[in-house]
Design an enzyme around this catalytic site. Structure first.
Site, short mmCIF file in Angstrom:
data_model
loop_
_atom_site.label_atom_id
_atom_site.label_comp_id
_atom_site.label_asym_id
_atom_site.label_seq_id
_atom_site.Cartn_x
_atom_site.Cartn_y
_atom_site.Cartn_z
N VAL A 64 64.87 53.04 51.83
CA VAL A 64 66.24 52.47 51.32
C VAL A 64 65.92 50.82 50.61
CG1 VAL A 64 68.31 51.44 52.18
CG2 VAL A 64 67.56 53.59 52.83
N LYS A 68 54.55 55.74 51.26
CA LYS A 68 55.90 55.34 51.67
C LYS A 68 56.28 53.94 51.48
CE LYS A 68 59.06 54.70 56.06
NZ LYS A 68 59.22 54.98 57.25
N GLU A 128 67.13 57.72 46.78
CA GLU A 128 65.67 57.20 47.27
C GLU A 128 64.79 58.61 47.08
OE1 GLU A 128 64.74 57.08 51.21
OE2 GLU A 128 66.66 57.27 51.95
N LYS A 168 70.65 56.28 61.93
CA LYS A 168 70.30 57.30 62.59
C LYS A 168 70.42 56.91 64.21
CE LYS A 168 66.52 57.55 60.38
NZ LYS A 168 66.77 57.23 59.29
N SER A 182 63.29 47.96 60.88
CA SER A 182 63.27 48.07 59.48
C SER A 182 63.56 47.18 58.19
CB SER A 182 64.15 49.27 59.10
OG SER A 182 64.03 49.63 57.88
N ALA A 183 62.80 46.94 57.36
CA ALA A 183 63.04 46.19 56.30
C ALA A 183 64.31 46.34 55.39
CB ALA A 183 61.67 46.24 55.42
N ASP A 184 64.87 47.60 55.78
CA ASP A 184 66.10 48.03 55.11
C ASP A 184 67.17 46.96 55.46
OD1 ASP A 184 64.97 50.22 54.46
OD2 ASP A 184 66.13 51.71 55.51
N ASP A 198 59.76 46.40 65.85
CA ASP A 198 59.88 47.39 64.84
C ASP A 198 61.39 47.33 64.25
OD1 ASP A 198 60.07 49.38 62.83
OD2 ASP A 198 59.34 51.01 64.36
N1 PSU Z 1 66.96 58.38 56.84
C1 PSU Z 1 67.06 59.86 56.71
N2 PSU Z 1 65.71 60.15 56.32
C2 PSU Z 1 64.68 59.39 55.70
C3 PSU Z 1 65.01 58.07 55.75
C4 PSU Z 1 66.11 57.59 56.33
O1 PSU Z 1 67.75 60.49 57.08
O2 PSU Z 1 63.86 59.71 55.61
C5 PSU Z 1 63.81 57.02 55.53
C6 PSU Z 1 64.57 56.30 54.55
O3 PSU Z 1 63.91 55.84 53.26
C7 PSU Z 1 64.70 54.62 55.15
C8 PSU Z 1 63.23 54.83 56.15
O4 PSU Z 1 64.61 53.47 54.36
O5 PSU Z 1 63.40 56.37 56.34
C9 PSU Z 1 63.21 53.73 56.87
O6 PSU Z 1 62.00 53.80 57.44
P1 PSU Z 1 61.67 52.57 58.41
O7 PSU Z 1 62.32 52.88 59.79
O8 PSU Z 1 60.09 52.82 58.54
O9 PSU Z 1 61.92 51.09 57.72
MN MN Z 2 59.47 50.08 61.17
#
Ligand code: PSU
Ligand code: MN
Length: 303
Positions: free
Chosen positions: A106, A86, A25, A159, A140-142, A138
């Protein structure tokens, strides 16, 4: 108009040869780490994939073009670019249609990897259910992406800034297999043990590849999440990290950081509050994930 995916030289060669390819990614480069460590890490991750016998395909959108595999100069430009978007599932089409540049999360990386015929993807940690999601919604769409796009994603768990229990519950609801690699416990990104049992465990790249194939045989959509623990020597103990995470989360709340900005904000504050130690751990775990992903991709090329 048909959609064209621009492949790097090495990805083109690997595809023609049926050789193993690992998607990587780009949000981790533009929003997850500071320059120049982001560039050094991206280069080291690519080299780790090569050393393990596969070809790296770093994924991004550059000037409205989809890329699977970046040439060295493209990677350098992306790592130094400021104000790169992003991109998650929701943002991809607008970015492409507008001719803009964006780094893929992701979720977006999975979409493009699948379009490019790449089955395996290595990252640091996936997005998940944020703490307080019962108020903020909140999530994540992941997680949804893992439920619908058939790519095996190797991460070091979700995380520790997230609500891991809720993240695991949502993944279970969505039918996403969460497979700890070589241990019973779920890893927690910066440390080996989240204090939660992993739903599933596999001990070899061959077994993970077999499970990937079996999902396709069953006609199940979606991928699998491989939770690969950070190497012992690189981990940061929970007792050090927990108060730092709490401080970063409190700051995010008092500064009204929301939506896409939350994860980059927290990662950056934790980096500052650990004097860079969180970044060292992050780099170690990404390299470790790249190695395992290359082994899985290699297994998937065997019949
Ligand atoms: N994990 C990391 N560093 C990052 C991310 C995840 O250690 O930068 C990024 C990844 O691209 C993941 C995104 O898909 O953060 C998730 O963001 P959000 O919580 O806004 O969906
Ligand atoms: Mn989010």
């Amino acid at each position: 108009m048909t959609l064209k995916i621009h492949l790097s030289q090495e990805v083109q060669t690997a595809q023609a040869d049926g050789a193993p390819i690992v998607a990587l990614e780009s949000t981790i480069i533009t929003h997850g780490m500071p320059f120049p460590q982001n560039l050094e890490t991206a280069q080291a991750v690519e080299q780790t994939v090569r050393d393990a016998g596969a070809t790296p395909a770093t994924i991004a959108v550059i000037n409205g073009n989809l890329h699977a595999g970046l040439e060295p100069d493209q990677l350098e430009q992306l790592a130094q670019a400021t104000s790169v978007a992003k991109l998650s599932r929701a943002d991809l089409a607008v970015c492409l249609a507008q001719g803009n540049t964006g780094a893929t999360t992701v979720a977006a990386t999975m979409i493009i990897a699948h379009l490019a015929g790449i089955d395996v993807f290595a990252t640091g940690g996936i997005g998940g259910v944020h703490r307080g999601a019962e108020h903020s919604f909140d999530i994540s769409a992941d997680l949804q992406e893992l439920a619908q796009t058939p790519v095996t994603v190797v991460a070091a768990g979700a995380k520790a800034i997230l609500d891991l229990n809720k993240t695991m519950e949502v993944l279970e609801t969505l039918g996403v297999p969460v497979i700890a690699f070589g241990q019973n416990q779920l890893p927690a990104f910066w440390s080996q043990d989240a204090g939660l049992a992993a739903p599933l465990r596999l001990d070899s790249a061959a077994d993970i590849a077999a499970a990937h194939r079996m999902r396709a045989d069953l006609g199940l959509p979606g991928g699998q999440l491989i939770a690969n623990p950070i190497p012992k020597e690189a981990e940061i103990s929970k007792s050090i990290l927990d108060p730092i995470i709490a401080k970063a989360l409190a700051e995010a709340e008092s500064q009204n950081i929301t939506a896409k900005a939350v994860t980059p904000f927290l990662l950056n504050r934790i980096f500052e509050l650990t004097d860079g130690k969180s970044l060292d751990a992050n780099i170690a775990l990404v390299l470790n994930n790249a190695r395992l992903a290359a082994e899985i991709a290699t297994e998937l090329t065997k019949n």
